[in-house]
Write a protein that holds these residues in place. Structure first.
Motif, mmCIF file in Angstrom:
data_model
loop_
_atom_site.group_PDB
_atom_site.id
_atom_site.type_symbol
_atom_site.label_atom_id
_atom_site.label_comp_id
_atom_site.label_asym_id
_atom_site.label_seq_id
_atom_site.Cartn_x
_atom_site.Cartn_y
_atom_site.Cartn_z
ATOM 1 N N GLY A 19 11.181 16.886 5.023
ATOM 2 C CA GLY A 19 12.111 16.527 4.273
ATOM 3 C C GLY A 19 13.483 15.949 4.885
ATOM 4 N N PRO A 20 14.299 16.043 4.007
ATOM 5 C CA PRO A 20 15.671 15.169 4.415
ATOM 6 C C PRO A 20 16.523 16.011 5.290
ATOM 7 C CG PRO A 20 15.961 16.391 2.315
ATOM 8 C CD PRO A 20 14.428 16.321 2.581
ATOM 9 N N VAL A 21 16.953 15.539 6.192
ATOM 10 C CA VAL A 21 17.954 16.254 6.873
ATOM 11 C C VAL A 21 19.460 16.113 6.650
ATOM 12 C CG1 VAL A 21 19.116 16.237 9.299
ATOM 13 C CG2 VAL A 21 16.622 15.853 9.110
ATOM 14 N N ILE A 22 20.216 17.076 6.343
ATOM 15 C CA ILE A 22 21.799 16.978 5.827
ATOM 16 C C ILE A 22 22.374 17.115 7.180
ATOM 17 C CG2 ILE A 22 23.543 17.833 4.566
ATOM 18 C CD1 ILE A 22 21.075 16.850 2.923
ATOM 19 N N ARG A 23 23.449 16.068 7.474
ATOM 20 C CA ARG A 23 24.247 16.164 8.685
ATOM 21 C C ARG A 23 25.402 15.511 8.350
ATOM 22 N NH1 ARG A 23 24.806 11.007 9.990
ATOM 23 N NH2 ARG A 23 22.928 9.483 10.035
ATOM 24 N N ALA A 24 26.636 15.797 9.034
ATOM 25 C CA ALA A 24 27.855 15.026 9.117
ATOM 26 C C ALA A 24 27.730 13.827 9.022
ATOM 27 C CB ALA A 24 28.886 15.522 10.078
ATOM 28 N N GLY A 25 28.613 13.015 8.336
ATOM 29 C CA GLY A 25 28.490 11.418 8.440
ATOM 30 C C GLY A 25 29.079 10.904 9.618
ATOM 31 N N ARG A 26 28.714 9.893 9.939
ATOM 32 C CA ARG A 26 29.205 9.353 11.185
ATOM 33 C C ARG A 26 30.030 7.950 10.803
ATOM 34 N NH1 ARG A 26 23.324 9.976 13.304
ATOM 35 N NH2 ARG A 26 23.166 12.068 13.806
ATOM 36 N N PRO A 27 30.767 7.512 11.634
ATOM 37 C CA PRO A 27 31.392 6.130 11.328
ATOM 38 C C PRO A 27 30.381 5.085 11.233
ATOM 39 C CG PRO A 27 32.533 7.392 13.307
ATOM 40 C CD PRO A 27 31.378 7.964 12.838
ATOM 41 N N THR A 28 29.473 5.256 11.943
ATOM 42 C CA THR A 28 28.269 3.928 11.931
ATOM 43 C C THR A 28 27.279 4.059 10.320
ATOM 44 O OG1 THR A 28 26.678 5.277 13.030
ATOM 45 C CG2 THR A 28 27.782 3.863 14.266
ATOM 46 N N THR A 55 25.988 -2.209 -12.299
ATOM 47 C CA THR A 55 26.534 -3.238 -11.387
ATOM 48 C C THR A 55 27.905 -3.357 -11.130
ATOM 49 O OG1 THR A 55 26.582 -4.427 -13.417
ATOM 50 C CG2 THR A 55 24.576 -4.688 -12.396
ATOM 51 N N GLY A 56 28.565 -2.157 -11.594
ATOM 52 C CA GLY A 56 30.098 -1.808 -11.308
ATOM 53 C C GLY A 56 30.416 -1.893 -9.697
ATOM 54 N N ASP A 57 31.676 -1.603 -9.539
ATOM 55 C CA ASP A 57 32.101 -1.482 -8.113
ATOM 56 C C ASP A 57 31.710 -0.213 -7.704
ATOM 57 O OD1 ASP A 57 33.527 -3.968 -8.521
ATOM 58 O OD2 ASP A 57 35.474 -2.969 -9.164
ATOM 59 N N VAL A 58 31.736 -0.222 -6.416
ATOM 60 C CA VAL A 58 31.136 1.391 -5.649
ATOM 61 C C VAL A 58 32.398 1.346 -4.601
ATOM 62 C CG1 VAL A 58 28.804 0.760 -5.930
ATOM 63 C CG2 VAL A 58 29.821 -0.083 -3.927
ATOM 64 N N MET A 59 32.308 2.835 -4.166
ATOM 65 C CA MET A 59 33.394 3.034 -3.152
ATOM 66 C C MET A 59 33.234 2.056 -1.882
ATOM 67 S SD MET A 59 33.943 6.641 -1.937
ATOM 68 C CE MET A 59 34.956 7.383 -0.733
ATOM 69 N N PRO A 60 34.171 1.229 -1.599
ATOM 70 C CA PRO A 60 33.781 0.585 -0.090
ATOM 71 C C PRO A 60 33.620 1.413 0.975
ATOM 72 C CG PRO A 60 36.148 0.266 -0.926
ATOM 73 C CD PRO A 60 35.380 1.158 -1.913
ATOM 74 N N ALA A 61 32.824 0.681 2.044
ATOM 75 C CA ALA A 61 32.590 1.446 3.201
ATOM 76 C C ALA A 61 33.541 2.065 3.941
ATOM 77 C CB ALA A 61 31.787 0.532 4.185
ATOM 78 N N GLU A 62 35.013 1.196 3.958
ATOM 79 C CA GLU A 62 36.114 1.607 4.407
ATOM 80 C C GLU A 62 36.730 2.857 4.068
ATOM 81 O OE1 GLU A 62 37.072 -1.826 2.206
ATOM 82 O OE2 GLU A 62 35.560 -1.595 3.472
ATOM 83 N N ALA A 63 36.648 3.094 2.720
ATOM 84 C CA ALA A 63 37.010 4.412 2.103
ATOM 85 C C ALA A 63 36.290 5.685 2.323
ATOM 86 C CB ALA A 63 36.952 3.952 0.629
ATOM 87 N N HIS A 64 35.254 5.258 3.044
ATOM 88 C CA HIS A 64 34.414 6.573 3.550
ATOM 89 C C HIS A 64 34.875 6.917 4.765
ATOM 90 C CE1 HIS A 64 31.444 6.534 0.195
ATOM 91 N NE2 HIS A 64 31.367 5.415 0.593
ATOM 92 N N LEU A 65 35.558 6.275 5.639
ATOM 93 C CA LEU A 65 35.984 6.519 7.027
ATOM 94 C C LEU A 65 36.932 7.632 7.199
ATOM 95 C CD1 LEU A 65 36.041 2.842 8.609
ATOM 96 C CD2 LEU A 65 34.382 4.499 8.963
ATOM 97 N N PRO A 66 37.811 7.708 6.291
ATOM 98 C CA PRO A 66 38.801 9.077 6.581
ATOM 99 C C PRO A 66 37.931 10.375 6.352
ATOM 100 C CG PRO A 66 39.944 7.423 4.963
ATOM 101 C CD PRO A 66 38.509 6.877 5.440
ATOM 102 N N CYS A 67 37.060 10.269 5.096
ATOM 103 C CA CYS A 67 36.193 11.459 4.877
ATOM 104 C C CYS A 67 35.182 11.918 5.903
ATOM 105 C CB CYS A 67 35.235 11.318 3.546
ATOM 106 S SG CYS A 67 36.037 10.734 2.088
#
Length: 191
Positions: A19-28, A55-67
């Motif tokens: 099943g799924p692997v849960i891991r820390a997010g990476r910049p990529t 169809t609304g707005d989503v959190m942009p990719a760059e907003a995830h980078l600080p997290c």
């Protein structure tokens, strides 16, 4: 006042082998997260008053980078190694606050959301955050507040000022008045 006692971390969900692997997010990973959120949002199409969220707005990719940089973004991988879900959170005052939490539509109902939430709960417990894990969500959407209640969250009847302001901001951005609530999970103290 919220007098409910802190909750223990729910047991790790049983996920089938492979099943799924849960891991820390990476910049990529950041570039893939908006599409994952967009897929998850399709579930709102079945609720007439909220269908526009599909169809609304989503959190942009760059907003995830600080997290990601802070170690407060986790991703779930499917059996092919593709991102199937994520939880991005930020440290606010004395708590970890969930900014966005999404599981790809085709992967929902398989325990990935519980596993991602469990990773955030462990972080709160390991870092001894007294304010716990917080979020804002819909009161009456089955995969929102009812899901979080089942995971040990409590609705905050008198949220901290910053959470109350966040709820007001969400309404100002078009979410139906009174449809949202702030919730919190706190780790049980070991004793």
């Amino acid at each position: 006042m919220n007098s409910r006692k802190p909750s223990p971390i729910p047991a790790d969900p049983t996920i089938p082998q492979g099943g799924p692997v849960i891991r820390a997010g990476r910049p990529t990973d950041a570039a893939a997260l908006p599409a994952t959120e967009r897929s998850a949002a399709q579930r709102f199409a079945s609720i007439p008053a909220l269908a526009w969220l599909a169809t609304g707005d989503v959190m942009p990719a760059e907003a995830h980078l600080p997290c990601i940089a802070a170690g407060t973004c986790w991703v779930a991988e499917d059996t092919d190694g593709a991102i199937a879900g994520f939880l991005s959170a930020g440290i606010r005052h004395d708590c970890l606050h969930i900014l966005e939490f999404s599981v790809r539509q085709d992967m929902q109902g398989q325990g990935m959301g519980r596993a991602l939430l469990h990773a955030a709960m462990l972080r709160v417990q390991q870092t001894h955050m007294p304010g716990g894990l917080t979020l804002t969500t819909f009161h009456d959407v089955a995969w929102n507040a009812p899901f979080y209640r089942a995971m040990g969250f409590e609705e905050l009847t008198s949220p901290a000022l910053w959470l109350a302001e966040l709820l007001a901001q969400e309404e100002a951005q078009g979410l139906p008045p009174g449809s949202r609530c702030a919730m919190r999970w706190r780790a049980a103290e070991k004793g």
